[in-house]
Design an enzyme around this catalytic site. Structure first.
Site, PDB file in Angstrom:
ATOM      1  N   GLY A  46      63.446 -15.104  10.745  1.00 26.13           N
ATOM      2  CA  GLY A  46      64.783 -15.130  10.225  1.00 26.13           C
ATOM      3  C   GLY A  46      64.855 -15.704   8.687  1.00 26.13           C
ATOM      4  O   GLY A  46      63.779 -16.142   8.202  1.00 26.13           O
ATOM      5  N   GLN A  51      68.036 -19.809   0.968  1.00 25.25           N
ATOM      6  CA  GLN A  51      66.767 -19.559   0.608  1.00 25.25           C
ATOM      7  C   GLN A  51      66.488 -18.277  -0.280  1.00 25.25           C
ATOM      8  O   GLN A  51      65.619 -18.247  -0.933  1.00 25.25           O
ATOM      9  CB  GLN A  51      65.856 -18.897   1.882  1.00 25.25           C
ATOM     10  CG  GLN A  51      65.555 -19.949   2.836  1.00 25.25           C
ATOM     11  CD  GLN A  51      64.840 -19.563   4.178  1.00 25.25           C
ATOM     12  OE1 GLN A  51      65.396 -19.052   4.901  1.00 25.25           O
ATOM     13  NE2 GLN A  51      63.495 -19.756   4.025  1.00 25.25           N
ATOM     14  N   CYS A  93      57.642 -21.185   7.430  1.00 18.65           N
ATOM     15  CA  CYS A  93      59.012 -21.034   6.896  1.00 18.65           C
ATOM     16  C   CYS A  93      58.738 -20.331   5.472  1.00 18.65           C
ATOM     17  O   CYS A  93      57.997 -20.705   4.741  1.00 18.65           O
ATOM     18  CB  CYS A  93      59.529 -22.493   6.079  1.00 18.65           C
ATOM     19  SG  CYS A  93      61.205 -22.005   5.451  1.00 18.65           S
ATOM     20  N   LEU A  94      59.571 -19.102   5.237  1.00 17.46           N
ATOM     21  CA  LEU A  94      59.331 -18.334   4.021  1.00 17.46           C
ATOM     22  C   LEU A  94      59.537 -19.156   2.814  1.00 17.46           C
ATOM     23  O   LEU A  94      58.778 -18.617   1.688  1.00 17.46           O
ATOM     24  CB  LEU A  94      60.226 -17.102   4.098  1.00 17.46           C
ATOM     25  CG  LEU A  94      59.943 -15.972   5.249  1.00 17.46           C
ATOM     26  CD1 LEU A  94      61.126 -15.111   5.103  1.00 17.46           C
ATOM     27  CD2 LEU A  94      58.575 -15.631   5.321  1.00 17.46           C
ATOM     28  N   HIS A 135      66.261 -23.781  13.195  1.00 11.69           N
ATOM     29  CA  HIS A 135      65.737 -23.644  11.876  1.00 11.69           C
ATOM     30  C   HIS A 135      66.503 -23.183  10.676  1.00 11.69           C
ATOM     31  O   HIS A 135      66.743 -23.580   9.590  1.00 11.69           O
ATOM     32  CB  HIS A 135      64.325 -22.684  12.105  1.00 11.69           C
ATOM     33  CG  HIS A 135      63.580 -22.696  11.023  1.00 11.69           C
ATOM     34  ND1 HIS A 135      62.262 -23.160  10.796  1.00 11.69           N
ATOM     35  CD2 HIS A 135      63.762 -22.111   9.559  1.00 11.69           C
ATOM     36  CE1 HIS A 135      61.876 -22.911   9.388  1.00 11.69           C
ATOM     37  NE2 HIS A 135      62.889 -22.237   8.822  1.00 11.69           N
ATOM     38  N   GLU A 136      67.284 -21.888  10.931  1.00  5.90           N
ATOM     39  CA  GLU A 136      67.972 -21.357   9.893  1.00  5.90           C
ATOM     40  C   GLU A 136      69.083 -22.054   9.644  1.00  5.90           C
ATOM     41  O   GLU A 136      69.644 -22.221   8.595  1.00  5.90           O
ATOM     42  CB  GLU A 136      68.295 -19.905  10.160  1.00  5.90           C
ATOM     43  CG  GLU A 136      67.205 -18.977  10.700  1.00  5.90           C
ATOM     44  CD  GLU A 136      66.233 -18.812   9.513  1.00  5.90           C
ATOM     45  OE1 GLU A 136      66.561 -19.244   8.205  1.00  5.90           O
ATOM     46  OE2 GLU A 136      64.972 -18.803   9.720  1.00  5.90           O
ATOM     47  N   HIS A 139      68.914 -24.817   7.230  1.00  9.63           N
ATOM     48  CA  HIS A 139      68.499 -24.344   5.919  1.00  9.63           C
ATOM     49  C   HIS A 139      70.125 -24.316   5.335  1.00  9.63           C
ATOM     50  O   HIS A 139      70.475 -24.720   3.993  1.00  9.63           O
ATOM     51  CB  HIS A 139      68.120 -22.817   5.800  1.00  9.63           C
ATOM     52  CG  HIS A 139      66.615 -22.882   5.597  1.00  9.63           C
ATOM     53  ND1 HIS A 139      65.810 -23.265   4.736  1.00  9.63           N
ATOM     54  CD2 HIS A 139      65.890 -22.132   6.536  1.00  9.63           C
ATOM     55  CE1 HIS A 139      64.809 -23.105   4.989  1.00  9.63           C
ATOM     56  NE2 HIS A 139      64.703 -22.198   5.973  1.00  9.63           N
TER      57      HIS A 139
HETATM   58 ZN   LIG Z   1      62.866 -21.475   6.861  1.00 12.25          ZN
END
Ligand SMILES: [Zn+2]
Length: 173
Positions: A46, A51, A93-94, A135-136, A139
């Protein structure tokens, strides 16, 4: 579609809070497509607008347990209910690449959002989908999964992350 640049910690823009979108129009859909392209390019589960340095409240989930190949675009996602039952699982996480840690999340959630066609949706997610979405959505509030770790665990993770970063820059020289 464009692959956007993903911000990594400690970029302060990852701490920004998202702004609600008025309507999912062609311009927002173009951005949703770019989020998808970026997420897939990095093999992510995701990705959230914050981000890639965009403040509009949008997330993309590249996964659907019930129908493989399907994915979710959500504008203004709002969690309306969380189960008391928690699940523990490993997350990454990216924006915090190459490190992972185990954290607790609500096992189930209910969420309201605007879909790709600007339709208002309410949905109920369990297990992995529930975790990915939490998680998203975090953000969009400027929260990273590492914030859910104990101080000690976070310190160890950050040490490991700095070491990996240093090794990477050494390889580039
Ligand atoms: Zn993340």
């Amino acid at each position: 579609m464009t692959v956007l640049k993903i911000l990594n910690i400690p970029n302060p823009r990852l701490r920004n809070k998202a702004i609600l979108v008025k309507k999912v129009d062609d311009e927002i859909r173009k951005f949703m497509d770019d989020l998808k392209e970026t997420c897939k390019f990095h093999d992510g589960v995701g990705l959230a607008s914050i981000q890639v340095g965009d403040p509009r409240s949008i997330i993309f989930i590249n996964f659907d347990e019930e129908s493989p190949g399907h994915c979710y675009y959500m504008a203004n996602p709002r969690i309306t209910w969380k189960s008391d039952k928690m699940i523990e699982s490993k997350e990454g996480c990216l924006s915090v690449p190459d490190v992972f840690n185990t954290i607790m999340r609500h096992a189930e959630i209910k969420i309201d959002y605007l879909d790709y066609n600007n339709e208002m949706r309410s949905a109920h997610f369990k297990e992995n989908m529930s975790r990915y979405i939490q998680h998203e959505v975090d953000h969009l509030e400027g929260i990273l999964y590492i914030d859910h770790l104990s101080l000690l665990k976070r310190k160890i993770l950050m040490k490991k992350y700095s070491k990996i970063l240093a090794e990477k820059s050494f390889e580039l020289e």
